[in-house]
Design an enzyme around this catalytic site. Structure first.
Site, short mmCIF file in Angstrom:
data_model
loop_
_atom_site.label_atom_id
_atom_site.label_comp_id
_atom_site.label_asym_id
_atom_site.label_seq_id
_atom_site.Cartn_x
_atom_site.Cartn_y
_atom_site.Cartn_z
N VAL A 119 7.54 2.06 -2.71
CA VAL A 119 8.60 2.92 -2.19
C VAL A 119 8.76 2.64 -0.70
CG1 VAL A 119 9.26 5.31 -1.68
CG2 VAL A 119 8.21 4.75 -3.88
N GLY A 153 0.80 -1.23 0.00
CA GLY A 153 0.00 0.00 0.00
C GLY A 153 0.82 1.27 0.00
N HIS A 154 2.14 1.12 -0.20
CA HIS A 154 3.02 2.32 -0.17
C HIS A 154 3.99 2.26 -1.35
CE1 HIS A 154 5.93 5.29 1.40
NE2 HIS A 154 4.94 5.69 2.17
N PHE A 155 3.63 2.67 -2.53
CA PHE A 155 2.33 3.23 -2.90
C PHE A 155 1.69 2.32 -3.94
CE2 PHE A 155 5.08 6.86 -1.81
CZ PHE A 155 4.33 7.42 -0.77
#
Length: 290
Positions: A163, A156-158
Site C-alpha cells: 500500500v 515493508g508497507h505492508f
C-alpha cells in the site's frame, strides 16, 4: 452552432446579451465537444483543465482551426494564429479566451515536462522522485505517477499487502510544489529560485480518502495560495481516475532566490590575431521530506 448542445447555445445567447464572462467556460467546452469524437465526449465532461487537446481528445491542428473559427464567430472576436501555438490543454484554451474577451494580458504558456526534463531540474532524484510527467502553468501544476510495485518502501508497507504510504502521497505533492517554484518563472528580475534552497515547512488539512496500490496512476495537482519570499503555500489533491485519493489544504515550502549566472559574451578575435595563439584568462541536492 447547429451541432452544439442546447446548453452551449443558451450560454452563447446569454453572453451575446449580457457580456457576462461566466458563460465562457460553457461556451468553450461546448464548442470543443462539437468536434470531439463521440466516445471521447464523456472524458471532456468529466475532466479537469489539465486534459490535453491533442493527446487526450485527439484534436489535430486542422480541427483546432475549425474550433477557433467557430469561437471567433460566436464571441465576435479575432484570434491570431500565432497565439494558438502554446494552447495545449482545455484550461489553456479557457484562460486564453477569457483573457482575450476581457482585454487582459495573455498568460504564459503551459510547460509540459517529461520525466527526463523533470529529473534534470529537480533536486529530488530517483528512486525518491514521484513525478513521471508534469505540466506547469502560471496558475499551478499537474503531474502523474504510476505505482509500479517495485518501489523500495513497498517491501515493508505492508507485509504481503503493498500500500502506498500516505506520507509518500504528501511527499509527491510537495515535489510538485518544488517543480512549480523552479519552472513557473516566479523569480524577480535577474534572479531564479535556488533548487538547493527549497525545504518542506508545514502542512495543514491533510486527509486521505482512498487506498492506493501498485498499478494505480496518481493524478496530482497543486495551486499556489500564497507566494511571498521566503514562503510558498499550495493547496493540493491526488486522484486515481475520478476518485479522490488525498487532499492537502495547505502545503508550505520555504525557498530562496539565487543570482542568475551571466553568460559570458563572445569576444571576436582581432583580425591580426587570427591564426595566432590567444591567451584566455579568464551543493548538495535537497529533497522535500514529507
Amino acid at each position: 452552432m447547429k451541432r452544439c448542445s442546447a446548453a452551449t447555445y443558451e450560454a452563447a445567447a446569454q453572453f451575446r446579451k449580457t457580456g457576462n464572462t461566466e458563460h465562457l467556460p460553457a461556451i468553450v467546452l461546448g464548442i470543443i465537444e462539437r468536434f470531439v469524437e463521440p466516445d471521447l465526449r464523456a472524458k471532456l465532461k468529466d475532466a479537469d483543465d489539465d486534459l490535453r487537446i491533442i493527446e487526450d481528445l485527439g484534436i489535430d491542428s486542422l480541427t483546432m482551426m475549425e474550433i477557433v473559427i467557430l469561437v471567433e464567430d460566436v464571441l465576435q472576436m479575432s484570434i491570431n494564429n500565432e497565439e494558438l501555438r502554446h494552447l495545449r490543454t482545455v484550461g489553456d484554451v479557457k484562460t486564453f479566451i477569457e483573457c482575450k474577451v476581457r482585454g487582459l494580458p495573455l498568460p504564459k504558456p503551459t510547460k509540459f515536462l517529461p520525466i527526463e526534463q523533470i529529473a534534470s531540474v529537480m533536486p529530488i532524484q530517483p528512486p525518491f522522485l514521484f513525478l513521471s510527467e508534469a505540466s506547469v502553468s502560471a496558475h499551478g501544476a499537474n503531474a502523474k505517477y504510476k505505482i509500479s510495485g517495485q518501489e523500495f518502501f513497498l517491501q515493508g508497507h505492508f507485509k504481503d499487502n503493498p500500500v502506498l504510504p500516505a506520507s509518500i502521497m504528501l511527499e509527491a505533492l510537495g515535489q510538485l510544489g518544488v517543480l512549480f517554484l523552479l519552472e513557473a518563472q516566479i523569480g524577480e528580475a535577474g534572479k531564479t529560485v535556488d533548487p538547493k534552497m527549497i525545504f518542506f515547512t508545514s502542512c495543514e488539512g491533510v486527509r486521505c480518502h482512498r487506498v492506493c496500490r501498485p498499478g494505480d496512476v496518481l493524478t496530482l495537482s497543486i495551486k499556489p495560495k500564497r507566494l511571498k519570499l521566503p514562503l510558498a503555500t499550495f493547496e493540493g489533491q491526488i486522484r486515481v481516475g475520478q476518485e479522490k485519493a488525498a487532499i492537502a489544504e495547505e502545503i508550505t515550502l520555504t525557498f530562496a532566490f539565487a543570482e542568475e549566472t551571466a553568460q559570458p559574451a563572445a569576444v571576436a578575435a582581432p583580425v591580426e590575431a587570427v591564426g595566432k595563439p590567444i591567451d584566455a584568462n579568464g551543493g548538495e541536492a535537497t529533497a522535500v521530506n514529507a
